[in-house]
Scaffold this motif. Sequence first.
Motif, PDB file in Angstrom:
ATOM      1  N   PRO A 174      23.221  71.366  15.527  1.00 32.65           N
ATOM      2  CA  PRO A 174      24.035  70.746  14.529  1.00 32.65           C
ATOM      3  C   PRO A 174      25.453  70.618  14.867  1.00 32.65           C
ATOM      4  CG  PRO A 174      22.943  72.844  13.717  1.00 32.65           C
ATOM      5  CD  PRO A 174      22.469  72.579  15.129  1.00 32.65           C
ATOM      6  N   LEU A 175      26.078  71.348  15.791  1.00 38.21           N
ATOM      7  CA  LEU A 175      27.540  71.310  15.986  1.00 38.21           C
ATOM      8  C   LEU A 175      27.910  70.457  17.176  1.00 38.21           C
ATOM      9  CD1 LEU A 175      28.661  74.768  14.974  1.00 38.21           C
ATOM     10  CD2 LEU A 175      29.128  72.557  13.684  1.00 38.21           C
ATOM     11  N   LEU A 176      26.884  69.931  18.075  1.00 42.92           N
ATOM     12  CA  LEU A 176      26.969  69.314  19.270  1.00 42.92           C
ATOM     13  C   LEU A 176      28.026  68.059  19.077  1.00 42.92           C
ATOM     14  CD1 LEU A 176      25.874  69.489  22.110  1.00 42.92           C
ATOM     15  CD2 LEU A 176      23.971  67.679  21.342  1.00 42.92           C
ATOM     16  N   GLY A 177      28.995  68.053  20.044  1.00 44.19           N
ATOM     17  CA  GLY A 177      29.897  67.116  19.957  1.00 44.19           C
ATOM     18  C   GLY A 177      30.945  67.300  18.924  1.00 44.19           C
ATOM     19  N   GLN A 178      31.214  68.406  18.263  1.00 48.64           N
ATOM     20  CA  GLN A 178      32.200  68.733  17.135  1.00 48.64           C
ATOM     21  C   GLN A 178      33.240  69.747  17.832  1.00 48.64           C
ATOM     22  OE1 GLN A 178      30.774  69.347  13.170  1.00 48.64           O
ATOM     23  NE2 GLN A 178      28.808  68.202  13.708  1.00 48.64           N
ATOM     24  N   ARG A 179      34.346  69.914  17.282  1.00 47.89           N
ATOM     25  CA  ARG A 179      35.456  71.073  17.470  1.00 47.89           C
ATOM     26  C   ARG A 179      34.648  72.217  16.891  1.00 47.89           C
ATOM     27  NH1 ARG A 179      39.497  70.624  14.508  1.00 47.89           N
ATOM     28  NH2 ARG A 179      40.878  71.710  15.980  1.00 47.89           N
ATOM     29  N   VAL A 180      34.721  73.248  17.737  1.00 41.92           N
ATOM     30  CA  VAL A 180      34.429  74.758  17.150  1.00 41.92           C
ATOM     31  C   VAL A 180      35.336  75.888  17.573  1.00 41.92           C
ATOM     32  CG1 VAL A 180      31.807  74.051  17.313  1.00 41.92           C
ATOM     33  CG2 VAL A 180      32.907  75.093  19.229  1.00 41.92           C
ATOM     34  N   VAL A 181      35.065  76.884  16.990  1.00 43.34           N
ATOM     35  CA  VAL A 181      35.784  78.146  17.163  1.00 43.34           C
ATOM     36  C   VAL A 181      34.988  79.087  17.802  1.00 43.34           C
ATOM     37  CG1 VAL A 181      37.360  79.816  16.313  1.00 43.34           C
ATOM     38  CG2 VAL A 181      37.418  77.777  15.171  1.00 43.34           C
ATOM     39  N   ASP A 182      35.387  79.534  18.944  1.00 41.11           N
ATOM     40  CA  ASP A 182      34.719  80.260  19.845  1.00 41.11           C
ATOM     41  C   ASP A 182      35.387  82.037  19.502  1.00 41.11           C
ATOM     42  OD1 ASP A 182      33.532  82.021  21.762  1.00 41.11           O
ATOM     43  OD2 ASP A 182      34.189  81.091  23.223  1.00 41.11           O
ATOM     44  N   HIS A 183      34.547  82.759  18.753  1.00 41.67           N
ATOM     45  CA  HIS A 183      35.122  84.003  18.291  1.00 41.67           C
ATOM     46  C   HIS A 183      35.018  85.009  19.511  1.00 41.67           C
ATOM     47  CE1 HIS A 183      35.969  82.601  14.388  1.00 41.67           C
ATOM     48  NE2 HIS A 183      34.716  82.023  14.303  1.00 41.67           N
ATOM     49  N   ALA A 184      34.191  84.633  20.390  1.00 46.94           N
ATOM     50  CA  ALA A 184      34.081  85.559  21.537  1.00 46.94           C
ATOM     51  C   ALA A 184      35.195  85.455  22.590  1.00 46.94           C
ATOM     52  CB  ALA A 184      32.763  85.392  22.231  1.00 46.94           C
ATOM     53  N   HIS A 185      35.995  84.310  22.390  1.00 42.11           N
ATOM     54  CA  HIS A 185      36.928  84.106  23.407  1.00 42.11           C
ATOM     55  C   HIS A 185      38.297  84.120  22.797  1.00 42.11           C
ATOM     56  CE1 HIS A 185      33.669  83.329  25.893  1.00 42.11           C
ATOM     57  NE2 HIS A 185      34.365  83.963  26.826  1.00 42.11           N
ATOM     58  N   GLY A 186      38.856  84.979  21.832  1.00 42.98           N
ATOM     59  CA  GLY A 186      40.047  84.810  21.091  1.00 42.98           C
ATOM     60  C   GLY A 186      40.204  83.864  20.229  1.00 42.98           C
ATOM     61  N   ASP A 187      39.104  83.193  19.515  1.00 48.15           N
ATOM     62  CA  ASP A 187      39.154  82.216  18.621  1.00 48.15           C
ATOM     63  C   ASP A 187      39.657  80.756  19.209  1.00 48.15           C
ATOM     64  OD1 ASP A 187      38.310  83.774  16.642  1.00 48.15           O
ATOM     65  OD2 ASP A 187      40.185  84.284  15.784  1.00 48.15           O
ATOM     66  N   ARG A 188      39.413  80.654  20.514  1.00 45.99           N
ATOM     67  CA  ARG A 188      39.764  79.600  21.147  1.00 45.99           C
ATOM     68  C   ARG A 188      39.056  78.572  20.643  1.00 45.99           C
ATOM     69  NH1 ARG A 188      38.755  78.984  27.841  1.00 45.99           N
ATOM     70  NH2 ARG A 188      39.952  77.096  27.916  1.00 45.99           N
ATOM     71  N   VAL A 189      39.595  77.264  20.435  1.00 52.28           N
ATOM     72  CA  VAL A 189      38.866  75.975  20.031  1.00 52.28           C
ATOM     73  C   VAL A 189      38.431  74.868  21.190  1.00 52.28           C
ATOM     74  CG1 VAL A 189      39.086  73.929  18.564  1.00 52.28           C
ATOM     75  CG2 VAL A 189      40.300  76.200  17.770  1.00 52.28           C
ATOM     76  N   GLY A 190      37.056  74.558  21.085  1.00 50.69           N
ATOM     77  CA  GLY A 190      37.013  73.558  21.904  1.00 50.69           C
ATOM     78  C   GLY A 190      35.811  72.587  21.350  1.00 50.69           C
ATOM     79  N   VAL A 191      35.477  71.554  22.313  1.00 56.23           N
ATOM     80  CA  VAL A 191      34.443  70.655  22.069  1.00 56.23           C
ATOM     81  C   VAL A 191      33.030  70.901  22.497  1.00 56.23           C
ATOM     82  CG1 VAL A 191      33.997  68.158  21.994  1.00 56.23           C
ATOM     83  CG2 VAL A 191      36.137  68.860  21.673  1.00 56.23           C
ATOM     84  N   SER A 230      28.328  82.288  23.587  1.00 60.01           N
ATOM     85  CA  SER A 230      27.027  82.744  22.866  1.00 60.01           C
ATOM     86  C   SER A 230      26.969  81.720  21.631  1.00 60.01           C
ATOM     87  CB  SER A 230      26.862  84.264  22.513  1.00 60.01           C
ATOM     88  OG  SER A 230      25.917  84.270  21.447  1.00 60.01           O
ATOM     89  N   PRO A 231      25.779  81.263  21.511  1.00 62.21           N
ATOM     90  CA  PRO A 231      25.764  80.711  20.110  1.00 62.21           C
ATOM     91  C   PRO A 231      25.964  81.299  18.995  1.00 62.21           C
ATOM     92  CG  PRO A 231      23.357  80.741  21.205  1.00 62.21           C
ATOM     93  CD  PRO A 231      24.466  81.304  22.061  1.00 62.21           C
ATOM     94  N   ASP A 232      26.062  82.610  18.955  1.00 61.12           N
ATOM     95  CA  ASP A 232      26.324  83.327  17.712  1.00 61.12           C
ATOM     96  C   ASP A 232      27.692  83.428  17.704  1.00 61.12           C
ATOM     97  OD1 ASP A 232      23.520  83.890  17.280  1.00 61.12           O
ATOM     98  OD2 ASP A 232      23.728  85.617  18.446  1.00 61.12           O
ATOM     99  N   ALA A 233      28.468  83.278  18.605  1.00 57.62           N
ATOM    100  CA  ALA A 233      29.755  83.190  18.455  1.00 57.62           C
ATOM    101  C   ALA A 233      30.876  82.197  17.800  1.00 57.62           C
ATOM    102  CB  ALA A 233      30.491  83.586  19.877  1.00 57.62           C
ATOM    103  N   ILE A 234      29.913  81.019  17.585  1.00 62.26           N
ATOM    104  CA  ILE A 234      30.894  79.804  17.337  1.00 62.26           C
ATOM    105  C   ILE A 234      30.719  79.589  15.785  1.00 62.26           C
ATOM    106  CG2 ILE A 234      30.817  78.676  19.559  1.00 62.26           C
ATOM    107  CD1 ILE A 234      28.724  76.742  18.519  1.00 62.26           C
ATOM    108  N   GLU A 235      31.710  78.577  15.296  1.00 58.13           N
ATOM    109  CA  GLU A 235      31.538  78.048  13.815  1.00 58.13           C
ATOM    110  C   GLU A 235      32.437  76.834  13.903  1.00 58.13           C
ATOM    111  OE1 GLU A 235      33.064  80.230  10.672  1.00 58.13           O
ATOM    112  OE2 GLU A 235      34.917  80.743  11.746  1.00 58.13           O
ATOM    113  N   ALA A 236      32.181  76.035  13.159  1.00 58.49           N
ATOM    114  CA  ALA A 236      32.722  74.763  12.991  1.00 58.49           C
ATOM    115  C   ALA A 236      34.329  74.965  12.640  1.00 58.49           C
ATOM    116  CB  ALA A 236      32.081  73.685  11.976  1.00 58.49           C
ATOM    117  N   ALA A 237      35.217  74.272  13.201  1.00 60.24           N
ATOM    118  CA  ALA A 237      36.525  74.245  13.231  1.00 60.24           C
ATOM    119  C   ALA A 237      36.928  73.458  12.155  1.00 60.24           C
ATOM    120  CB  ALA A 237      37.267  73.772  14.576  1.00 60.24           C
ATOM    121  N   GLU A 238      38.025  73.897  11.417  1.00 60.94           N
ATOM    122  CA  GLU A 238      38.686  72.965  10.325  1.00 60.94           C
ATOM    123  C   GLU A 238      39.337  71.829  10.633  1.00 60.94           C
ATOM    124  OE1 GLU A 238      39.905  75.551   6.997  1.00 60.94           O
ATOM    125  OE2 GLU A 238      38.501  76.735   7.334  1.00 60.94           O
TER     126      GLU A 238
END
Length: 82
Positions: A17-34, A74-82
């Motif tokens: 569901p988040l494919l192509g969107q900006r996400v926050v990667d909590h496993a890598h210091g809350d880095r934001v990526g696409v 990991s897919p468990d480490a991401i969430e949608a970025a605001e």
Amino acid sequence: MTQLRTQPLGMGHWSHPLLGQRVVDHAHGDRVGVFRAFAPEVDKGALRPVISIPNTPPVVWLAPEAGGLEWTTSPDAIEAAE
């Protein structure tokens, strides 16, 4: 983790569901990526081309928003970025 509804897209890639969107990667210091792909990680030490789909669980492939080197998480480490 909430159970995701995913479907195979071919060549080892899966829908997400988040494919192509900006996400926050909590496993890598809350880095934001696409979110670029949900697919198995290949052996980074391979000296030959990968010609088959690795038999490993899929990981999330992320790209920096301004371009640059992709990374996986990991897919468990991401969430949608605001």
